[in-house]
Design a protein around this motif. Structure first.
Motif, PDB file in Angstrom:
ATOM      1  N   TYR A 124      -5.923  -3.387  -3.072  1.00  0.00           N
ATOM      2  CA  TYR A 124      -4.754  -4.092  -2.527  1.00  0.00           C
ATOM      3  C   TYR A 124      -5.122  -5.547  -2.251  1.00  0.00           C
ATOM      4  O   TYR A 124      -6.139  -5.841  -1.636  1.00  0.00           O
ATOM      5  CB  TYR A 124      -4.282  -3.429  -1.231  1.00  0.00           C
ATOM      6  N   ARG A 125      -4.238  -6.467  -2.699  1.00  0.00           N
ATOM      7  CA  ARG A 125      -4.507  -7.900  -2.551  1.00  0.00           C
ATOM      8  C   ARG A 125      -3.350  -8.560  -1.794  1.00  0.00           C
ATOM      9  O   ARG A 125      -2.387  -9.024  -2.391  1.00  0.00           O
ATOM     10  CB  ARG A 125      -4.683  -8.553  -3.922  1.00  0.00           C
ATOM     11  N   GLY A 126      -3.459  -8.575  -0.506  1.00  0.00           N
ATOM     12  CA  GLY A 126      -2.452  -9.251   0.303  1.00  0.00           C
ATOM     13  C   GLY A 126      -1.293  -8.343   0.701  1.00  0.00           C
ATOM     14  O   GLY A 126      -1.152  -7.209   0.227  1.00  0.00           O
ATOM     15  N   ILE A 127      -0.439  -8.878   1.590  1.00  0.00           N
ATOM     16  CA  ILE A 127       0.648  -8.093   2.180  1.00  0.00           C
ATOM     17  C   ILE A 127       1.670  -7.665   1.135  1.00  0.00           C
ATOM     18  O   ILE A 127       1.995  -6.478   1.003  1.00  0.00           O
ATOM     19  CB  ILE A 127       1.345  -8.899   3.298  1.00  0.00           C
ATOM     20  N   TRP A 128       2.202  -8.630   0.373  1.00  0.00           N
ATOM     21  CA  TRP A 128       3.276  -8.297  -0.570  1.00  0.00           C
ATOM     22  C   TRP A 128       2.779  -7.410  -1.703  1.00  0.00           C
ATOM     23  O   TRP A 128       3.505  -6.513  -2.152  1.00  0.00           O
ATOM     24  CB  TRP A 128       3.899  -9.587  -1.121  1.00  0.00           C
ATOM     25  N   HIS A 129       1.578  -7.657  -2.176  1.00  0.00           N
ATOM     26  CA  HIS A 129       1.026  -6.815  -3.235  1.00  0.00           C
ATOM     27  C   HIS A 129       0.862  -5.379  -2.742  1.00  0.00           C
ATOM     28  O   HIS A 129       1.145  -4.417  -3.471  1.00  0.00           O
ATOM     29  CB  HIS A 129      -0.315  -7.369  -3.704  1.00  0.00           C
ATOM     30  N   GLY A 154      -7.058  -7.705   6.924  1.00  0.00           N
ATOM     31  CA  GLY A 154      -5.856  -7.116   7.502  1.00  0.00           C
ATOM     32  C   GLY A 154      -5.361  -7.797   8.762  1.00  0.00           C
ATOM     33  O   GLY A 154      -4.310  -7.419   9.293  1.00  0.00           O
ATOM     34  N   ASN A 155      -6.082  -8.817   9.244  1.00  0.00           N
ATOM     35  CA  ASN A 155      -5.669  -9.441  10.501  1.00  0.00           C
ATOM     36  C   ASN A 155      -4.374 -10.234  10.364  1.00  0.00           C
ATOM     37  O   ASN A 155      -3.583 -10.311  11.308  1.00  0.00           O
ATOM     38  CB  ASN A 155      -6.779 -10.345  11.029  1.00  0.00           C
ATOM     39  N   LEU A 156      -4.138 -10.817   9.188  1.00  0.00           N
ATOM     40  CA  LEU A 156      -2.902 -11.561   8.977  1.00  0.00           C
ATOM     41  C   LEU A 156      -1.688 -10.652   9.142  1.00  0.00           C
ATOM     42  O   LEU A 156      -0.656 -11.060   9.679  1.00  0.00           O
ATOM     43  CB  LEU A 156      -2.906 -12.204   7.581  1.00  0.00           C
ATOM     44  N   VAL A 157      -1.821  -9.410   8.690  1.00  0.00           N
ATOM     45  CA  VAL A 157      -0.725  -8.448   8.847  1.00  0.00           C
ATOM     46  C   VAL A 157      -0.525  -8.126  10.333  1.00  0.00           C
ATOM     47  O   VAL A 157       0.602  -7.961  10.802  1.00  0.00           O
ATOM     48  CB  VAL A 157      -1.009  -7.143   8.083  1.00  0.00           C
ATOM     49  N   LEU A 162       1.023   0.107   8.473  1.00  0.00           N
ATOM     50  CA  LEU A 162       0.389   0.858   7.390  1.00  0.00           C
ATOM     51  C   LEU A 162      -0.357  -0.079   6.440  1.00  0.00           C
ATOM     52  O   LEU A 162      -1.476   0.211   6.012  1.00  0.00           O
ATOM     53  CB  LEU A 162       1.441   1.666   6.635  1.00  0.00           C
ATOM     54  N   VAL A 163       0.270  -1.217   6.105  1.00  0.00           N
ATOM     55  CA  VAL A 163      -0.375  -2.194   5.217  1.00  0.00           C
ATOM     56  C   VAL A 163      -1.673  -2.690   5.843  1.00  0.00           C
ATOM     57  O   VAL A 163      -2.690  -2.845   5.157  1.00  0.00           O
ATOM     58  CB  VAL A 163       0.574  -3.382   4.943  1.00  0.00           C
ATOM     59  N   ARG A 164      -1.661  -2.926   7.154  1.00  0.00           N
ATOM     60  CA  ARG A 164      -2.863  -3.389   7.830  1.00  0.00           C
ATOM     61  C   ARG A 164      -4.001  -2.371   7.660  1.00  0.00           C
ATOM     62  O   ARG A 164      -5.156  -2.734   7.380  1.00  0.00           O
ATOM     63  CB  ARG A 164      -2.554  -3.590   9.315  1.00  0.00           C
ATOM     64  N   LEU A 185      -5.417  -2.421   4.052  1.00  0.00           N
ATOM     65  CA  LEU A 185      -6.245  -3.588   3.784  1.00  0.00           C
ATOM     66  C   LEU A 185      -7.576  -3.519   4.528  1.00  0.00           C
ATOM     67  O   LEU A 185      -8.638  -3.826   3.974  1.00  0.00           O
ATOM     68  CB  LEU A 185      -5.497  -4.871   4.179  1.00  0.00           C
ATOM     69  N   ALA A 186      -7.534  -3.106   5.795  1.00  0.00           N
ATOM     70  CA  ALA A 186      -8.746  -3.079   6.611  1.00  0.00           C
ATOM     71  C   ALA A 186      -9.716  -1.988   6.169  1.00  0.00           C
ATOM     72  O   ALA A 186     -10.928  -2.114   6.354  1.00  0.00           O
ATOM     73  CB  ALA A 186      -8.385  -2.887   8.082  1.00  0.00           C
ATOM     74  N   ALA A 187      -9.192  -0.896   5.596  1.00  0.00           N
ATOM     75  CA  ALA A 187     -10.048   0.226   5.198  1.00  0.00           C
ATOM     76  C   ALA A 187     -10.764  -0.014   3.871  1.00  0.00           C
ATOM     77  O   ALA A 187     -11.674   0.728   3.507  1.00  0.00           O
ATOM     78  CB  ALA A 187      -9.215   1.506   5.104  1.00  0.00           C
ATOM     79  N   GLN A 188     -10.367  -1.057   3.126  1.00  0.00           N
ATOM     80  CA  GLN A 188     -11.035  -1.361   1.858  1.00  0.00           C
ATOM     81  C   GLN A 188     -12.447  -1.883   2.110  1.00  0.00           C
ATOM     82  O   GLN A 188     -12.667  -2.669   3.028  1.00  0.00           O
ATOM     83  CB  GLN A 188     -10.239  -2.407   1.070  1.00  0.00           C
ATOM     84  N   ARG A 189     -13.368  -1.459   1.264  1.00  0.00           N
ATOM     85  CA  ARG A 189     -14.746  -1.938   1.405  1.00  0.00           C
ATOM     86  C   ARG A 189     -15.041  -2.952   0.302  1.00  0.00           C
ATOM     87  O   ARG A 189     -14.568  -4.069   0.337  1.00  0.00           O
ATOM     88  CB  ARG A 189     -15.709  -0.754   1.386  1.00  0.00           C
TER      89      ARG A 189
END
Length: 336
Positions: free
Chosen positions: A189-194, A109-112, A175-177, A180-184
């Motif tokens: 979710y795979r990337g920002i646009w997805h 999630g850091n890219l976001v 929200l996207v960040r 992504l960060a909460a996934q273990r």
């Protein structure tokens, strides 16, 4: 007084590192403008935005592992039986991430976060100038001389409104960040646009704004506490020890003001994170009673301590976060 208003503006949104580093960063920007020594010539608005955005993004990248740990602790009560929640230590959770997800997972999630930084700063800066002009027009102060109390109030209100505007405009990225960060282990979710596309398809366009109310609720208190603590500490310090380095005073006061503001507003941030994950990845909704109902449910099921899950890794990133932002900003200021 203009410097105070600008400093207040920059602390209107974000975590401890935001409240501390942005406060300190803006102080350095303002002092750079008023410097009579000629060591660091003033830089323009675009250069300020670039230097501030890049240094902020670099600082967040360096402290991203602690930021992700914070999010994982904040949402811990959503996917587990609360009665069986283990009091996992920071080191235990960090070891789990390395063993199960790999070292790179600390930066999920850091890219976001980086993508969010520049537009947020730009909208905040522009909105503040617009609101300042609007408030001057409403209060009939266009042709009036400067008044300390009026300027303070105008900058405070303008900073709060600008923070709320910037948070609203860039909120989907926040929200996207979190998603992504909460996934273990599983990667829904795979990337920002997805992530953006999946949320819109499964939850509707408004799904991108889950938790926005909690975010806006935290802007005012964050701004007020960070602003008042920073100014009070800085004034007292300079009165007692006028010969101390301005850099060290700003670093210390920026860190302490960030700790103070986020200690008070952390429960709101935790609620925001949990609301952002409502219905994520097809999961059953946990909180159905709105913002204040979510507060009540967390207290009932996890106790008051449940509102502060993840506060320790937040504290740990304050001083390094502020220091990294400062060093990066000073370097960029010389290069731009």
């Amino acid at each position: 007084m203009e410097a105070r208003g600008q400093r207040a503006l920059t602390s209107a949104h974000g975590s401890i590192m935001d409240a501390g580093a942005r406060k300190f960063l803006q102080t350095q920007q303002q002092e750079g403008h008023s410097s009579k020594q000629g060591l660091h010539p003033p830089i323009g608005t675009i250069q300020q935005l670039l230097a501030g955005g890049i240094s902020g993004a670099f600082g967040k990248t360096c402290t991203a592992p602690l930021a992700r740990l914070t999010i994982l602790f904040q949402v811990q009560g959503m996917q587990s039986d609360v009665s069986s929640l283990s009091k996992t230590s920071i080191w235990h959770e960090a070891s789990r991430i390395i063993n199960e997800e790999g070292f790179r997972a600390f930066w999920k999630g850091n890219l976001v976060t980086i993508a969010h930084r520049l537009p947020y700063s730009a909208v905040n800066f522009y909105a503040y100038e617009r609101y300042k002009i609007l408030l001057q027009s409403i209060l009939g102060l266009e042709n009036e001389g400067k008044n300390a109390s009026t300027d303070l109030g105008m900058h405070f209100v303008g900073g709060g409104l600008a923070g709320m505007t910037a948070a609203s405009v860039t909120y989907p990225l926040d929200l996207v960040r979190t998603r992504l960060a909460a996934q273990r282990n599983s990667m829904y979710y795979r990337g920002i646009w997805h992530t953006l596309h999946t949320i819109c398809r499964e939850e509707g366009f408004l799904g991108l704004y889950k938790g926005l109310g909690a975010t806006l609720l935290g802007v005012g208190p964050n701004l007020a506490i960070s602003f008042s603590v920073y100014e009070s500490l800085r004034s007292y310090w300079q009165l007692q020890r006028p010969n101390d380095s301005t850099i060290m005073v700003s670093l210390a006061c920026g860190s302490l003001s960030g700790i103070a503001s986020s200690t008070v507003t952390f429960p709101v941030d935790l609620v925001r994170r949990r609301m952002q994950l409502e219905g994520a990845a097809g999961r059953v909704r946990v909180y159905r009673t709105g913002l204040f109902g979510t507060f009540r449910l967390i207290i009932q099921s996890e106790g008051l301590g449940g509102l502060y899950r993840g506060i320790l890794p937040e504290y740990y990133k304050v001083v390094p976060g502020v220091g990294i932002v400062f060093m990066t900003y000073e370097t960029l200021k010389m290069l731009l």
